[in-house]
Design an enzyme around this catalytic site. Structure first.
Site, PDB file in Angstrom:
ATOM      1  N   HIS A  22       0.840  -1.193   0.000  1.00 51.95           N
ATOM      2  CA  HIS A  22       0.000   0.000   0.000  1.00 51.95           C
ATOM      3  C   HIS A  22       0.886   1.258   0.000  1.00 51.95           C
ATOM      4  O   HIS A  22       1.746   1.396   0.866  1.00 51.95           O
ATOM      5  CB  HIS A  22      -0.912  -0.025   1.235  1.00 51.95           C
ATOM      6  CG  HIS A  22      -1.852   1.134   1.301  1.00 51.95           C
ATOM      7  ND1 HIS A  22      -2.527   1.459   2.441  1.00 51.95           N
ATOM      8  CD2 HIS A  22      -2.218   2.036   0.370  1.00 51.95           C
ATOM      9  CE1 HIS A  22      -3.273   2.516   2.206  1.00 51.95           C
ATOM     10  NE2 HIS A  22      -3.104   2.882   0.967  1.00 51.95           N
ATOM     11  N   ASP A  64      -4.674   3.906  -4.740  1.00 53.16           N
ATOM     12  CA  ASP A  64      -4.806   4.354  -3.356  1.00 53.16           C
ATOM     13  C   ASP A  64      -5.927   5.392  -3.233  1.00 53.16           C
ATOM     14  O   ASP A  64      -5.892   6.423  -3.903  1.00 53.16           O
ATOM     15  CB  ASP A  64      -3.467   4.979  -2.915  1.00 53.16           C
ATOM     16  CG  ASP A  64      -3.376   5.111  -1.411  1.00 53.16           C
ATOM     17  OD1 ASP A  64      -4.428   4.940  -0.756  1.00 53.16           O
ATOM     18  OD2 ASP A  64      -2.272   5.362  -0.904  1.00 53.16           O
ATOM     19  N   TYR A 111      11.080  13.011 -11.819  1.00 47.30           N
ATOM     20  CA  TYR A 111      12.225  12.083 -11.849  1.00 47.30           C
ATOM     21  C   TYR A 111      12.553  11.590 -10.441  1.00 47.30           C
ATOM     22  O   TYR A 111      12.861  10.414 -10.234  1.00 47.30           O
ATOM     23  CB  TYR A 111      13.458  12.768 -12.456  1.00 47.30           C
ATOM     24  CG  TYR A 111      13.324  13.122 -13.931  1.00 47.30           C
ATOM     25  CD1 TYR A 111      12.510  12.372 -14.771  1.00 47.30           C
ATOM     26  CD2 TYR A 111      14.028  14.182 -14.478  1.00 47.30           C
ATOM     27  CE1 TYR A 111      12.385  12.694 -16.112  1.00 47.30           C
ATOM     28  CE2 TYR A 111      13.917  14.512 -15.826  1.00 47.30           C
ATOM     29  CZ  TYR A 111      13.087  13.767 -16.629  1.00 47.30           C
ATOM     30  OH  TYR A 111      12.966  14.077 -17.955  1.00 47.30           O
TER      31      TYR A 111
END
Lengths: 140, 951
Positions: A22, A64, A111
């Site tokens: 999670h 999520d 990034y």
């Protein structure tokens, strides 16, 4: 090949997705993304487009629901037209019952986020801004 | 349908075609460069943007058009004229001139006080009672986009300005504007209608001479506005302005100072009073000064009018008369209710209907994108939109329920109930009487201190159902219609509407399945990816019949092979699971005989074939009539079991020369591949409990327990493959029968059939039970099973006299077609037709069972001719079920012997293999042979000697 598992998902990616917990993130990156520089765990799927990869990943991975944005794209340079691929990302997410808008992250921050990601899937996508970070949820 | 409606319908269809073309990637035809909506504030603008983005994401708006929503400047009421100047400034910030641009502006900035359920989404996005051809539910905005898609091609450049609450029905081909000034779109209406609207008086040059606003019939006639047929040119509010005129208007606001001067809430310019009025040829500056303003008539406005007169009065406004044409004003809640209930039939020609996107299609009420449980009672002439109405709810007469979830509540007659999600995540239900005017001080018969629009009457709640229940029961609170609208979370409007639509689509799909609606009659337009996902998730826990149909219908409608496979996998696994019940490896079996040879006949099918095949027989039971026959005096199905000294299992097939010794149990357990030469042998061993299905016990151990190894050989004598005589199932039957004899174990007839069924399911061949019973039981039998997952097959020999049997035998012949039955996925095709509720398939599967019973009756009464007629009937029915059961060769064989036979049918599924015929009483088999040889020589077509096997 397994029943009900999208054919474009390679075995190692399915394994990584199963290992993810999670809050772990998965990056679907376009063909120009410096995947091998920013991540030590890259799955190369050069023959697949980013939207198809997103569809396949969402077949297996819940997003999520506790974070503000479980799906984030790289912010485009101001003045550029809105990348068309975002529309396809958004529709793919919507079709998988993710109804929020896309989140936006600046290029270099993206990034950095990709460095922290559990896995980066490098696709053959050539459409501009064809990168998306997905946050894994716990509602399997 | 009258000519006017026919014209308008065709015009709408033409516009829809133009709209469809405009969606193509390359952008076909001439499109709007800009579509601009005006909004009263930022919150409304944001709601409009969400609606536009939603449509762009789904590809239902032309992508090359630029869309913008412009709220009133700095949140001030700047009037429709001020908003128009705002539009001009917006465009010039992006473009160097207006030249060549085609711009559509829809003024949609009102609060919609008289239809307060649309305040938050905007009246422009309120429902129109039509399901669009692409399956979407329509809104006014969608209707505008479709209706106006043909207009750009009729303009060189310019701006079309429309009012967001008037829907125009017209044909764009009647618009032709390439002038320098402006053009007004007008429609012809009877003067009695015209007296309640604005009317144009046309001058000699074909331009608008004067405006006559809400004048009496007499005044209109005196002014010369009424033509010889009693019609007037009605002002629709739609105006086209040329790019030159736009440039001139823009010169007023091309600086910040200019913009502040003309776009503010003091001047509050009106598009119609201040921009359009000066364009009429006979207008005077004095009259212009007196024209009723949108706000107040003050010095700033008069100064502005003076400037506007100078800019605009030099232009003329061409009067474009569109006829037949019509317009529809979306005004108050009462008008809305009347439109969707009492007057809906007036708009049938546009495919408008009282029930759009709902699971309830009966009842004297209207609904739009609403889920209404069967147990909910909806009163006459009520209208339910974007709502979820649960069992136990009663809605009175003449109510409007919008955006609400109702549970355990009664809504009194004439009430409007509307629920909004507000920005703090809570819900506010707003109720008012149908005739309450939010601009007045009355609410549900009570006098208020302030206008209903601003009165604090409603409270917030955690859930929509709580909000509705409490508010309808009379609980009040601090929110007014206005403040709840200002607090509305507009992003939730579309999400809620989509969630409901998903739920309705799922329910409608399941209803179609329950109602046996043929899959061919459905379309995939409601099957969005979300609906497909919900349906497949639901299918996982659905009961057998519903589950296979969900998969099958989805597979057919979406052309999805995986779902197709899932449907048949489900059938196979359910039947296998049920067949395997109570079947397990028996470690106590001992070989009782050194060898056993079992011979069985083959079967000819007469009536009811296919009714024995799952899932039909599971859902309805099946009934067939067939007969066991020998060929050339032989029982053609042979299996041989021999005890071996070594602890090994040997399987062989004389037919194809296969031979294999097995010492590895997993190789024996791998029997699901029907192409495996030993699939049948292996399945027989498992189904009889000789070896375990999955358990890992060595072959040596198994053989030790049995008291030795053994060999099992199968053979089919002189019958070509694909014969249609049920050979493979009968071979399976012979294996089971032989194995139990070999093990010295008695087995009931029913158990025997069950074991063979189980074998077939293990092998994934998936057929029915008629073939094996046809060979295992002698004589002519009626075979049937009641509905149920676990098929209990019953078999009874019919009471035919020996005399009738002999007479039939004398006339009965089998003809080999010379062709092996074509390999095709017949089972899936025919079973698919049944699952997909194909009307022919359902009827045939019923009729052929009746024929089977009637055949028995005729045979028991010695009426062979009657039997022949039924056989011919059956042949016709079989062709309805599967047109591939015959082919040119079969047709030609039957046709070449037509005069020699009384009855004809195929054996098995047909398409090759054997045919069966009953000769005319005086015709010999030799004559039949001679005729066939005459036509087909030695091409393989041959008559076989056969006799009924009496046991």
């Amino acid at each position: 090949m397994l029943k009900h598992i999208p054919k474009i998902l390679p075995p190692d990616l399915v394994k990584y997705m199963m290992e993810m917990g999670h809050g772990d993130t998965l990056v679907i990156a376009d063909a120009h993304f410096p995947a091998y520089r920013v991540s030590k765990r890259v799955v190369d799927c050069s023959g697949v487009g980013a939207v198809d990869m997103l569809k396949a990943v969402l077949e297996l991975m819940p997003l999520d629901s506790y974070v503000e944005n479980a799906a984030e794209v790289m912010q485009n340079v101001s003045g550029d037209d809105k990348p068309k691929i975002w529309q396809d990302f958004k529709m793919t997410l919507y079709n998988n019952f993710y109804e929020k808008d896309l989140g936006f992250i600046d290029r270099f921050e993206f990034y950095e986020e990709a460095e922290k990601a559990y896995v980066v899937v490098r696709t053959g996508e050539t459409a501009p801004y064809g990168n998306i970070i997905l946050h894994k949820g716990n509602n399997c | 349908m009258n000519y006017k409606n026919l014209f308008l319908r065709q015009s709408y269809l033409d516009s829809y075609d133009t709209y469809r073309l405009s969606l193509k990637e390359a952008g076909c035809g001439v499109l709007w460069d800009y579509v601009i909506l005006t909004a009263s504030n930022e919150s409304q603008a944001s709601a409009y943007r969400q609606q536009i983005d939603y449509r762009l994401d789904r590809g239902v708006l032309p992508r090359s058009t630029h869309y913008a929503v412009l709220p009133d400047f700095e949140g001030k009421r700047v009037g429709s004229g001020g908003a128009t100047l705002g539009v001009l400034r917006y465009i010039r910030q992006r473009e160097t001139s207006f030249s060549g641009l085609r711009i559509l502006v829809i003024h949609s900035g009102g609060d919609s006080k008289r239809v307060p359920q649309y305040s938050a989404c905007g009246k422009l996005f309120s429902p129109v009672p039509r399901e669009l051809p692409d399956g979407r539910r329509s809104t006014l905005f969608d209707e505008f986009i479709i209706a106006m898609s043909g207009v750009p091609a009729r303009l060189e450049s310019g701006m079309l300005v429309l009012s967001g609450d008037v829907l125009l029905l017209f044909n764009p081909l009647q618009i032709d504007f390439f002038g320098k000034g402006a053009a007004a779109l007008s429609i012809k209406e009877n003067v009695m209608t015209g007296k309640d609207h604005g009317v144009f008086l046309r001058d000699d040059s074909g331009n608008v001479g004067r405006f006559l606003h809400k004048q009496t019939v007499e005044n209109l006639t005196l002014a010369g506005a009424v033509d010889h047929s009693g019609k007037v040119n009605i002002d629709t509010g739609a105006v086209i302005m040329s790019s030159e005129m736009l440039s001139d208007l823009y010169s007023l606001v091309d600086t910040d100072e200019g913009f502040s001067k003309y776009v503010n809430d003091t001047v509050r310019l009106s598009f119609y009073a201040d921009f359009v009025y000066p364009l009429s040829a006979d207008a005077t500056l004095e009259d212009f000064y007196n024209e009723k303003p949108e706000g107040e008539l003050n010095g700033e406005l008069l100064a502005a009018r003076k400037v506007l007169w100078g800019i605009l009065h030099k232009y003329r406004m061409k009067l474009i008369c569109m006829s037949p044409a019509s317009f529809l004003h979306f005004g108050t809640s009462v008008e809305l209710l009347e439109l969707v209930t009492d007057h809906i039939d007036d708009y049938k020609f546009l495919d408008w209907k009282s029930k759009v996107c709902s699971n309830r299609n009966i009842g004297n009420f209207a609904c739009y994108n609403s889920f209404i449980d069967d147990g909910a009672v909806i009163g006459e002439n009520s209208y339910i939109e974007d709502s979820d109405i649960c069992d136990g709810v009663t809605v009175g007469k003449n109510c409007i329920i919008s955006g609400s979830t109702l549970k355990n509540i009664s809504v009194p007659d004439g009430m409007i109930v509307h629920t909004l999600k507000i920005k703090n995540g809570k819900f506010v239900t707003r109720v008012l009487g149908l005739s309450d005017n939010p601009k007045e001080n009355m609410w549900l018969g009570k006098k208020l201190n302030t206008s209903l629009w601003e009165a604090p009457l409603f409270s917030e709640y955690d859930t929509p159902e709580e909000a509705a229940e409490a508010t309808i029961s009379g609980k009040t609170g601090e929110y007014s219609l206005k403040s709840s609208f200002n607090e509305a979370d507009s992003s939730q409007i579309i999400l809620w509407s989509d969630k409901l639509h998903d739920k309705i689509s799922v329910e409608r799909f399941l209803d179609f399945i329950d109602d046996l609606c043929p899959v061919e009659k459905l379309t995939a337009k409601e099957l969005t990816p979300r609906v497909v996902r919900l349906l497949t998730e639901y299918a996982e826990t659905a009961e057998f019949s519903e589950k296979i149909r969900i998969y099958y219908y989805l597979a057919r409608l979406l052309g999805n092979d995986e779902l197709h496979a899932r449907c048949f996998d489900t059938i196979c696994s359910c039947v296998t699971e049920s067949a395997m019940e109570g079947i397990s490896y028996n470690p106590h079996f001992k070989i009782a005989k050194d060898s056993v040879i079992t011979h069985l006949p083959v079967r000819v099918n007469w009536g009811g074939g296919w009714s024995d095949t799952p899932p039909y027989c599971i859902e309805h039971g099946g009934m067939v009539l067939n007969a066991a026959v020998t060929l050339d005096g032989q029982l053609p199905i042979v299996i041989t079991l021999k005890k071996l000294q070594e602890n090994k299992i040997v399987l062989c097939s004389t037919d194809n020369g296969s031979y294999a010794e097995f010492s590895d149990i997993s190789a024996l357990q791998n029997c699901h591949d029907p192409h495996d030469a030993f699939a049948l042998h292996k399945a027989a061993l498992i189904a009889c409990g000789v070896i375990p299905y999955k358990e890992n016990i060595s072959v040596e151990e198994i053989c030790k327990r049995l008291g030795g190894g053994f060999s099992l050989n199968t053979e089919v004598l002189n019958i070509p493959k694909g014969s249609g005589l049920g050979t493979s199932s009968i071979l399976a039957g012979a294996c089971v029968k032989g194995l139990f004899e070999f093990l010295g174990t008695d087995i009931s007839e029913n158990e025997l059939y069950n074991r063979v069924l189980c074998m077939e399911q293990i092998m994934s061949t998936g057929g029915g039970w008629q073939d094996q019973v046809g060979g295992l039981a002698a004589g002519i039998k009626m075979v049937w099973a009641a509905a149920g997952l676990k098929q209990q097959v019953c078999c009874e020999q019919i009471a035919i006299t020996e005399e009738t049997l002999n007479a039939l035998e004398e006339r009965f012949c089998l003809i080999y077609t010379g062709q092996r039955r074509l390999a095709r996925n017949l089972l899936r095709e025919v079973v698919g037709k049944y699952i997909g509720a194909n009307e022919d398939a359902l009827d045939v599967l019923y009729q052929i069972q009746r024929i089977a019973v009637l055949m028995r009756f005729e045979l028991e009464h010695g009426n062979i001719d009657g039997f022949c007629r039924l056989l011919n009937d059956h042949w016709e029915q079989s062709k309805r079920l599967d047109s591939g059961c015959t082919n040119t060769c079969i047709d030609q064989i039957f046709s070449s012997i037509e005069d020699l036979i009384d009855g004809k049918m195929i054996c098995g599924a047909g398409g090759g293999g054997f045919l069966q015929v009953v000769l005319k009483p005086d015709v010999t088999k030799q004559q039949l042979r001679a005729r066939l040889f005459d036509v087909f020589a030695d091409s393989g077509v041959a008559v076989y000697d056969c006799e009924f096997y009496r046991g």
